[in-house]
Design a protein around this motif. Structure first.
Motif, short mmCIF file in Angstrom:
data_model
loop_
_atom_site.label_atom_id
_atom_site.label_comp_id
_atom_site.label_asym_id
_atom_site.label_seq_id
_atom_site.Cartn_x
_atom_site.Cartn_y
_atom_site.Cartn_z
N ALA A 79 7.08 20.24 5.21
CA ALA A 79 5.94 20.54 5.10
C ALA A 79 5.01 18.71 5.99
O ALA A 79 6.12 18.29 6.22
CB ALA A 79 5.50 20.19 3.65
N LEU A 80 3.70 18.88 5.90
CA LEU A 80 3.76 17.19 5.76
C LEU A 80 3.52 16.33 4.84
O LEU A 80 3.23 16.65 3.67
CB LEU A 80 2.14 17.26 5.99
CG LEU A 80 1.48 15.78 6.76
CD1 LEU A 80 1.79 15.45 8.18
CD2 LEU A 80 0.30 16.45 6.72
N LEU A 81 4.43 15.42 5.35
CA LEU A 81 4.89 13.95 4.07
C LEU A 81 3.71 12.49 4.04
O LEU A 81 3.39 12.63 5.38
CB LEU A 81 6.23 14.18 4.05
CG LEU A 81 7.10 15.19 4.47
CD1 LEU A 81 9.09 14.75 4.92
CD2 LEU A 81 7.30 15.87 3.04
N HIS A 82 3.67 12.49 3.08
CA HIS A 82 2.41 10.97 3.10
C HIS A 82 4.08 10.05 3.39
O HIS A 82 4.02 8.90 3.93
CB HIS A 82 2.21 10.32 2.12
CG HIS A 82 1.31 9.86 1.90
ND1 HIS A 82 2.55 8.49 1.09
CD2 HIS A 82 0.21 9.47 2.08
CE1 HIS A 82 1.42 7.52 1.13
NE2 HIS A 82 0.54 8.03 1.78
N ASN A 83 5.04 10.16 2.60
CA ASN A 83 6.58 9.25 2.74
C ASN A 83 5.95 7.93 2.00
O ASN A 83 7.29 7.29 1.96
CB ASN A 83 6.79 9.16 4.19
CG ASN A 83 8.10 10.33 4.88
OD1 ASN A 83 8.82 10.98 3.83
ND2 ASN A 83 7.58 10.92 5.90
N ASP A 84 5.08 8.19 0.84
CA ASP A 84 4.77 6.33 1.18
C ASP A 84 4.44 6.79 -0.38
O ASP A 84 3.76 5.72 -1.27
CB ASP A 84 4.35 5.33 1.09
CG ASP A 84 4.87 4.15 0.20
OD1 ASP A 84 5.52 4.30 -0.55
OD2 ASP A 84 4.28 2.92 1.18
N TRP A 85 4.28 7.67 -1.87
CA TRP A 85 3.26 8.32 -2.44
C TRP A 85 3.28 7.73 -3.63
O TRP A 85 4.64 8.00 -4.02
CB TRP A 85 3.54 9.80 -2.37
CG TRP A 85 2.97 10.59 -3.24
CD1 TRP A 85 2.06 11.15 -4.61
CD2 TRP A 85 1.27 11.56 -2.63
NE1 TRP A 85 1.52 11.59 -4.65
CE2 TRP A 85 0.56 11.50 -4.10
CE3 TRP A 85 0.75 11.56 -1.05
CZ2 TRP A 85 -1.07 12.69 -3.77
CZ3 TRP A 85 -0.71 12.07 -1.79
CH2 TRP A 85 -1.09 12.88 -1.65
N ARG A 86 2.21 6.56 -3.74
CA ARG A 86 2.51 6.18 -4.96
C ARG A 86 1.08 6.06 -5.90
O ARG A 86 0.49 5.94 -4.67
CB ARG A 86 3.17 4.63 -4.97
CG ARG A 86 4.21 4.76 -4.23
CD ARG A 86 4.88 3.43 -4.85
NE ARG A 86 4.01 1.98 -4.04
CZ ARG A 86 3.71 1.42 -2.36
NH1 ARG A 86 5.21 1.40 -1.90
NH2 ARG A 86 3.18 0.47 -2.73
N LEU A 87 1.06 5.20 -7.16
CA LEU A 87 -0.73 5.36 -7.49
C LEU A 87 -1.22 4.07 -6.45
O LEU A 87 -2.32 4.28 -6.03
CB LEU A 87 -0.21 5.06 -9.27
CG LEU A 87 0.25 5.99 -9.86
CD1 LEU A 87 0.36 6.02 -11.85
CD2 LEU A 87 -1.08 6.88 -10.35
N ASP A 88 -0.28 3.03 -6.19
CA ASP A 88 -1.02 1.85 -6.24
C ASP A 88 -1.46 2.64 -4.34
O ASP A 88 -1.93 1.41 -3.59
CB ASP A 88 -0.15 0.77 -5.68
CG ASP A 88 0.88 0.82 -5.41
OD1 ASP A 88 1.51 1.62 -5.47
OD2 ASP A 88 1.55 -0.28 -4.90
N ASN A 89 -1.38 3.80 -4.12
CA ASN A 89 -2.08 3.81 -2.73
C ASN A 89 -2.75 5.11 -2.92
O ASN A 89 -2.87 6.00 -1.47
CB ASN A 89 -0.47 4.75 -1.24
CG ASN A 89 0.24 3.50 -0.79
OD1 ASN A 89 -0.46 2.37 -0.40
ND2 ASN A 89 1.77 3.86 -0.48
N ILE A 90 -3.74 4.80 -4.15
CA ILE A 90 -4.39 6.06 -3.90
C ILE A 90 -5.21 5.33 -4.61
O ILE A 90 -5.51 4.47 -5.56
CB ILE A 90 -3.90 6.65 -5.48
CG1 ILE A 90 -2.64 7.30 -4.74
CG2 ILE A 90 -5.14 7.76 -5.40
CD1 ILE A 90 -2.47 8.72 -3.74
N VAL A 91 -7.69 5.99 -3.80
CA VAL A 91 -8.23 5.28 -4.53
C VAL A 91 -8.72 6.44 -4.95
O VAL A 91 -8.96 7.66 -5.33
CB VAL A 91 -9.46 5.27 -3.71
CG1 VAL A 91 -10.28 4.33 -4.32
CG2 VAL A 91 -8.61 4.21 -2.35
#
Length: 459
Positions: free
Chosen positions: A316-328
């Motif tokens: 699958a396509l991964l973001h590889n740094d999935w955290r709340l502070d990488n979300i708007v």
């Protein structure tokens, strides 16, 4: 990933400089010219000639845990299973006084050696002229503010009269053209299918600001801070919905076929067990080369992972740094996701890798005080789902079992340890702006190392 455990008693100045590149090193080996870790990459790549076997032997010796050092650490009882939650008595944590991640509008303009923030603003004029040459009708001189929070890239908000833009570039002296190309191309390809910022232009001319860079449109909204949701008081129901939406958006990403995004500008390497082993060997070689005496030896964890890489059945396509502070999040509806940021480490792999990385940063209210001292996102707020609840919900929604979960849980923590190394070398060894805060981060590393050992024993 952000980084590595650099510096040390016996490290040369050249080695410390090499450590800076760790955060920007692409897992797929995409670099501009010679990487600081090309040698280790070549070792890993030569598995067909016995290179992989030889490289593995370099890390076969497993270091024993110093029982006296363990006794000195005021940690909670060992983790007796993958799903067990660590609890500790409530201990008051000194509030950290520092700028919060990506609050561009809240940060004062800082004049420094940074060409974009210098008094002369020659670089700002050059960027403006370049944008105009690219057909972007910006007028006047921009108000430029540095966005805090980026560990491996520098991000700036450029506010013109008629345009609100964000400029993103690598740290000076670290190349990064291929990484910029890849990150730009991936988000441009994702834009029709997924909530990412609108890409504007990519600049390969390093003469403008000293590095390549790209420009995207600013996405207004809320970016969670370390201990607060961007200053917004979330209700328990809203906090729960934030977690549900966070997982749903991750699942949506994992359902996108990576092959549908491929182009001549964007190559997404297929996932394989061999590729993951080479990546782990790559990380281990640079960890071993740049090691501080205050920091624990991570080779036993890395070797454990190398020996147990699961068959890559799910790609699958991964973001590889999935955290709340990488979300708007939306300011009017705080649980609604407007955009996902920071795609520099995106790649293809098992979806559980993203989940393992998310949970390595996720703090439950009852976690050890050492972990809470260095939390990166407000996952402790009332109503937020716990790690166990996030895991159960993800496995149920994705119809996955727990067969490979132990590996990816430990993988996420191992990657987090490498991130802490980068923070240590940048702020403590190299005298960064937050040296006082990060000078004690080695305690957290020892705790997480100890936790990983417990998980490994019971996996």
């Amino acid at each position: 990933m952000l980084g590595g455990e650099f510096c040390a008693e016996h490290s040369t100045a050249e080695e410390v400089a090499q450590g800076r590149a760790m955060a920007n090193d692409q897992d797929d080996g995409e670099t501009d010219g010679a990487s600081a870790y090309d040698a280790s990459s070549r070792i890993a790549a030569s598995s067909d000639a016995g290179g992989l076997s030889n490289a593995r032997q370099r890390f076969a010796q497993v270091a024993s845990i110093d029982s006296q050092a363990r006794a000195r650490h005021p940690f909670a009882d060992s983790d007796h299973g993958i799903r067990r939650q660590i609890s500790t008595a409530g201990i008051s944590i000194r509030r950290r006084t520092m700028a919060e991640p990506r609050t561009c509008t809240d940060m004062p303009v800082q004049r420094s050696d940074d060409p974009l923030l210098s008094e002369s603003s020659a670089a700002a004029v050059a960027v403006t002229d370049w944008l105009r040459s690219q057909g972007v009708d910006v007028g006047g001189r921009p108000d430029i503010r540095r966005c805090d929070g980026g560990m491996s890239h520098l991000t700036y908000r450029l506010r013109y009269d008629s345009h609100d833009l964000v400029l993103r570039r690598p740290l000076p002296g670290q190349g990064g053209l291929q990484r910029m190309r890849r990150e730009f191309a991936l988000q441009a390809a994702l834009r029709p299918h997924y909530p990412v910022a609108d890409m504007v232009r990519l600049c390969v001319d390093q003469g403008i600001v000293g590095t390549p860079f790209y420009v995207m449109r600013y996405v207004p909204g809320l970016v969670p801070r370390r201990r607060s949701f961007a200053g917004v008081a979330l209700s328990a129901n809203d906090a729960r919905q934030v977690c549900i939406n966070l997982l749903d958006k991750m699942l949506a990403l994992h359902r996108i076929d990576p092959r549908s995004l491929a182009s001549k500008e964007l190559v997404l390497a297929p996932s394989s067990a061999s590729h993951l082993r080479k990546r782990l060997l790559h990380w281990l070689s640079r960890h071993a080369r740049l090691k501080a005496w205050t920091i624990c030896d991570l080779r036993p964890i890395g070797q454990w992972l190398i020996d147990r890489v699961p068959e890559q059945r799910h790609a699958a396509l991964l973001h590889n740094d999935w955290r709340l502070d990488n979300i708007v999040f939306d300011a009017a509806q705080p649980a609604r996701i407007r955009a996902v940021l920071d795609w520099e480490f995106a790649g293809v792999g098992d979806p559980l890798m993203d989940l393992g990385i998310l949970l390595s940063y996720w703090i439950d209210p009852g976690d050890n005080f050492v972990v809470r001292r260095y939390q990166w996102q407000p996952s402790h707020l009332p109503g937020m789902l716990s790690r166990d609840e996030l895991l159960d919900r993800y496995l149920s929604a994705s119809a996955r079992d727990t067969r490979d979960w132990a590996f990816y849980r430990i993988f996420g923590l191992f990657r987090y340890l490498l991130t802490l190394q980068e923070l240590y070398v940048r702020h403590v060894v190299q005298g960064g702006e937050e040296k006082a805060f990060f000078s004690g981060i080695w305690v957290l590393m020892h705790y997480l190392n100890w936790k990983c050992r417990g998980l490994m024993r019971h996996a």
